[in-house]
Structure formats: C-alpha cells, structure tokens
Write a protein that holds these residues in place. Structure first.
Motif, mmCIF file in Angstrom:
data_model
loop_
_atom_site.group_PDB
_atom_site.id
_atom_site.type_symbol
_atom_site.label_atom_id
_atom_site.label_comp_id
_atom_site.label_asym_id
_atom_site.label_seq_id
_atom_site.Cartn_x
_atom_site.Cartn_y
_atom_site.Cartn_z
ATOM 1 N N PRO A 32 0.823 -1.221 0.000
ATOM 2 C CA PRO A 32 0.000 0.000 0.000
ATOM 3 C C PRO A 32 0.852 1.265 0.000
ATOM 4 N N GLY A 33 0.498 2.198 -0.855
ATOM 5 C CA GLY A 33 1.136 3.508 -0.861
ATOM 6 C C GLY A 33 2.317 3.647 -1.792
ATOM 7 N N LEU A 34 3.031 2.566 -2.101
ATOM 8 C CA LEU A 34 4.252 2.678 -2.907
ATOM 9 C C LEU A 34 3.965 3.161 -4.333
ATOM 10 N N GLY A 35 2.911 2.625 -4.928
ATOM 11 C CA GLY A 35 2.576 3.037 -6.284
ATOM 12 C C GLY A 35 2.216 4.509 -6.355
ATOM 13 N N VAL A 36 1.446 4.991 -5.383
ATOM 14 C CA VAL A 36 1.064 6.406 -5.353
ATOM 15 C C VAL A 36 2.278 7.280 -5.075
ATOM 16 N N MET A 79 2.252 12.445 -2.872
ATOM 17 C CA MET A 79 3.251 11.990 -1.909
ATOM 18 C C MET A 79 2.598 11.812 -0.538
ATOM 19 N N ALA A 80 1.755 12.767 -0.140
ATOM 20 C CA ALA A 80 1.053 12.655 1.140
ATOM 21 C C ALA A 80 0.099 11.462 1.138
ATOM 22 N N VAL A 81 -0.635 11.280 0.038
ATOM 23 C CA VAL A 81 -1.556 10.143 -0.063
ATOM 24 C C VAL A 81 -0.791 8.829 0.037
ATOM 25 N N GLY A 82 0.339 8.747 -0.671
ATOM 26 C CA GLY A 82 1.140 7.531 -0.629
ATOM 27 C C GLY A 82 1.694 7.243 0.755
ATOM 28 N N LEU A 83 2.154 8.279 1.456
ATOM 29 C CA LEU A 83 2.686 8.086 2.804
ATOM 30 C C LEU A 83 1.578 7.691 3.771
ATOM 31 N N PHE A 84 0.383 8.219 3.577
ATOM 32 C CA PHE A 84 -0.760 7.797 4.401
ATOM 33 C C PHE A 84 -1.008 6.300 4.238
ATOM 34 N N GLY A 85 -1.089 5.855 2.976
ATOM 35 C CA GLY A 85 -1.349 4.437 2.717
ATOM 36 C C GLY A 85 -0.229 3.553 3.207
ATOM 37 N N LEU A 86 1.021 4.000 3.008
ATOM 38 C CA LEU A 86 2.171 3.224 3.471
ATOM 39 C C LEU A 86 2.152 3.089 4.985
ATOM 40 N N SER A 87 1.837 4.178 5.672
ATOM 41 C CA SER A 87 1.843 4.150 7.136
ATOM 42 C C SER A 87 0.732 3.268 7.685
ATOM 43 N N ARG A 88 -0.452 3.356 7.103
ATOM 44 C CA ARG A 88 -1.602 2.596 7.597
ATOM 45 C C ARG A 88 -1.668 1.185 7.027
ATOM 46 N N ARG A 89 -0.799 0.897 6.051
ATOM 47 C CA ARG A 89 -0.724 -0.428 5.436
ATOM 48 C C ARG A 89 -2.030 -0.824 4.760
ATOM 49 N N GLN A 90 -2.703 0.150 4.178
ATOM 50 C CA GLN A 90 -3.934 -0.148 3.454
ATOM 51 C C GLN A 90 -4.210 0.947 2.430
ATOM 52 N N ASN A 91 -4.850 0.569 1.337
ATOM 53 C CA ASN A 91 -5.290 1.531 0.332
ATOM 54 C C ASN A 91 -6.739 1.895 0.625
ATOM 55 N N SER A 92 -6.964 3.156 0.922
ATOM 56 C CA SER A 92 -8.306 3.589 1.290
ATOM 57 C C SER A 92 -8.619 4.921 0.623
ATOM 58 N N SER A 136 1.779 14.515 6.530
ATOM 59 C CA SER A 136 2.416 13.204 6.349
ATOM 60 C C SER A 136 3.273 12.847 7.553
ATOM 61 N N GLY A 137 4.055 13.805 8.033
ATOM 62 C CA GLY A 137 4.901 13.554 9.192
ATOM 63 C C GLY A 137 4.101 13.207 10.427
ATOM 64 N N PHE A 138 2.957 13.860 10.589
ATOM 65 C CA PHE A 138 2.095 13.571 11.739
ATOM 66 C C PHE A 138 1.572 12.144 11.686
ATOM 67 N N VAL A 139 1.106 11.703 10.518
ATOM 68 C CA VAL A 139 0.559 10.351 10.376
ATOM 69 C C VAL A 139 1.646 9.301 10.601
ATOM 70 N N ILE A 140 2.829 9.505 10.015
ATOM 71 C CA ILE A 140 3.924 8.541 10.178
ATOM 72 C C ILE A 140 4.315 8.437 11.654
#
Length: 391
Positions: A32-36, A79-92, A136-140
């Motif tokens: 999740p997130g890498l493609g974005v 980049m923010a969308v991708g980091l969100f998905g990467l951090s949460r480990r899901q595409n939403s 992004s930093g806050f979510v990570i």
C-alpha cells in the motif's frame, strides 16, 4: 551552486525515488502507498524538469510555469496520499483528501494567472508543500505507536525536517531580509531530505518484510498462535519462585479425526487454540507444542492462581460448540499444572506438569490437576493435587 545544478539535483532526487518505489512495489507485490508515492515523485520530477527548460520545448513560458506549478503541487499531494497508505498499510479512499489542496490551487491557476507572479507563486507552492509534508509527518509519527519499527523514526524525522525547510523557503520569499536561512540554501537542503524520505521508505518496507519473516517463523501456520520454537525462546533463562508451567491437551482428539476426518480435526484445533489464546493472561508465554498439545508459562503465581488460570481455560473450551455432519461437538481439554521449586530445572518443572496432565487424563479427562512434590494424592483443592471436573 548555480541554479541549473540545483534543479538537476532536485529533479534527480525525485527520479531516483520514483524508480526505487516502482521497483520495490514490483518486487513486493501490492504494498500500500508505494505506487502512489512513485507517481507523486514522478510528477515532481516532471515539474522540476519543466522549470529548468527553455523555449526549445516549443511551449510558452506561461504554459511551462503553469504545468510546473500544477504537477509539482499535485505531486506533493500524491506523496502525502502515498505516505498515508504506506503508514496505515492499506489503500483507502479516505486517504486521498490531501489532494484537495493542490486541486484547488490548480483550478484557481486556470481561472486567473496569479501563478505568473514569481513572488506569489513560490510562497504558495512551498506553503502547500509545508502543509502536506506536516500532515504526512504527523501520520507517520502517530502510527509509530501501532507499529514500532525504527525506520518510522527516520522517515518521520526526514519529513519533519523537510517541512521546516519548506516553511523556511516561504519565510525567505516573504521576508527576504529577515529570513533565518536564504531560500536557495533551504531549497538545497530540501533536496537532501527528498533522498532521505525515499531511503527511509525503502528501509521501512524492508523492516516490515523482515518482521513478517520472523513472525512466520514463530507462528503455527494452522492455528495462528505461537509455535513450539517461539514458546521455548520466550522462556527466561533462569526460573524463580512463582514460575509455573501449564500443559494442555485436547481430549479424544484422535476420535474426532477418525470419525469426521482430519479437516474437521483442524477446525477443532483452530477453535480450541484461539479460545485458549483469548483466555490466557497477556503477559504469559503461550504456544502449540505440536499435535493437540499446548503449553503455557506464567510468572508470579501461587498454586491457587496457576490452577485458576488453567481452570478458566478449561471452562472456556467447554463453552465452544461445533457442528459436524449434523452432530454437535463440544471439545474439552485436560491440563497439568506445576510450579517451580528450589533445585528444579526448567525440564523438571515441565516434566511435573506433564505428569499432572497424564493424571488428569487417567482420572477421566476434562479436568485440571496440580502437581506437588508430595505426589499425586487428592482431588481436593486444599491438598497437594487439585482437580477440577466438568459439570
């Protein structure tokens, strides 16, 4: 450092990041997130390239400025969308809201040419980047408490530094005489942060892969609970007062396999294992030793408290109800409990628990027995060997 070199490094940071993200996503599957992230870095690379081109592109200066601004802003949004998905480990879909800001800026730029004003465009662009990086930093950082991987610390630190540098660029354009750091220096340091973000994203993916391998190596594949290896690795090197072993065995398990088949036997194993896992204290070590046998290690116990834990497990398993071929099956377990005493080794205590378990089976199953050094003597809870019968 001249502007052409800075733009080349700026573009290179995004190209390298995009290539790495695409490659890792290809090798690791649908992370999740890498493609974005790869798409966002690609857009920012194109935007940086457009900013450094001249009229030889057969595109007007106004058009190049618009597309450079639009692609760059939306690149940061992705980049923010991708980091969100990467951090949460899901595409939403709920993680795509950061794109609202760059979309609004792009729409406003199509309506009025305010973006042609360099003194306005640069602060707005970097202000947008500051907001998106901060989110992004806050979510990570927030998700570190859910997934304690060290790469998260490096990634969040890189993003927060990038956030601060983007903010300094904004300050430098608005207050050129009072800026703590000239925009060109802040911009150059921001390039290094882009490389750092890409690096720590890859390290995070690698740490997750290693953690998954460790988890698989320590997990019983059928039941999903810790396996024999993990259980014994979790035991302390030296036992002390209050340490207790509980051995648990499913009653008449072979009969279930013979009557209904091994697939139904697996269903019984899975349900019993999960029931035990939900009944044990969170601080204990627990695992499947093999077959239909499980083991539990507790610290800080008395004979009464260790016995009570085993009895609670037995009662919880008795509450499980399964239906095979129209027949209702209620599994049961027998358990043996033994506490450490001075002079005993880990193997001695386990052997005592095993003896208590076999005594429980000899006494009719579906019961708990507590071993003591005096011997297996009585089923009274007040004596050396305690028993619990079903019903």
């Amino acid at each position: 450092m001249d502007l052409a070199t800075v733009l080349l490094l700026h573009k290179s940071s995004f190209i390298v990041g995009a290539i790495c993200f695409f490659y890792v996503r290809w090798r690791s599957g649908s992370t999740p997130g890498l493609g974005v992230l790869a798409l966002g870095f690609s857009l920012m690379a194109i935007a940086s390239t457009l900013a450094g081109l001249d009229e030889s592109l057969h595109m007007s200066s106004d058009a190049r400025t618009f597309w450079s601004f639009s692609l760059g802003a939306n690149g940061y949004g992705l980049m923010a969308v991708g980091l969100f998905g990467l951090s949460r480990r899901q595409n939403s879909l709920r993680d795509w809201w950061p794109l609202l800001l760059p979309i609004v800026l792009t729409l406003s730029a199509t309506i009025t040419p305010w973006y042609l004003n360099n003194g306005l465009r640069a602060p707005v662009f970097n202000g947008s980047a500051t907001i998106l990086l901060a989110l992004s930093g806050f979510v990570i950082a927030r998700d570190f408490f859910r997934e304690r991987l060290t790469a998260r610390l490096g990634l969040s630190a890189s993003i927060w530094v990038a956030t601060s540098l983007s903010a300094l660029v904004v300050v430098g354009f608005i207050f050129p005489d009072d800026a703590p750091l000239p925009p060109r220096y802040a911009f150059f340091l921001l390039i290094i942060c882009h490389f750092a973000v890409a690096l720590f994203v890859l390290v995070l993916v690698q740490e997750r892969a290693e953690e998954k391998l460790i988890r698989l190596a320590n997990t019983d594949m059928l039941t999903g609970i810790p396996n024999r290896q993990h259980f014994f690795n979790s035991l302390p090197k030296v036992l002390g007062a209050g340490d207790a072993f509980v051995l648990i065995d499913i009653d008449f398990f072979k009969r279930v396999n013979d009557m209904y088949g091994h697939d139904k036997g697996d269903v019984v194993l899975i349900n019993v294992a999960r029931t035990i896992a939900q009944s044990v204290p969170p601080s204990c070590a627990f695992g499947r030793l093999g077959g239909e046998e499980f083991s539990l290690f507790l610290r800080g116990q008395t004979q009464s408290s260790a016995f009570a834990v085993a009895e609670q497990i037995r009662e919880a398993v008795n509450a499980v109800s399964l239906v095979f071929e129209g027949n209702q099956i209620t599994p049961s377990v027998s358990a043996g409990v033994a506490l450490w005493e001075a002079g005993l080794t880990e193997q001695n205590v386990q052997k005592r628990a095993d003896q208590a378990l076999y005594f429980a089976k000899d006494k009719g199953r579906n019961r708990v027995e507590l071993f003591s050094s005096i011997g297996l003597t009585s089923s009274s809870p007040s004596l050396e060997l305690r028993s619990a019968r079903a019903g």
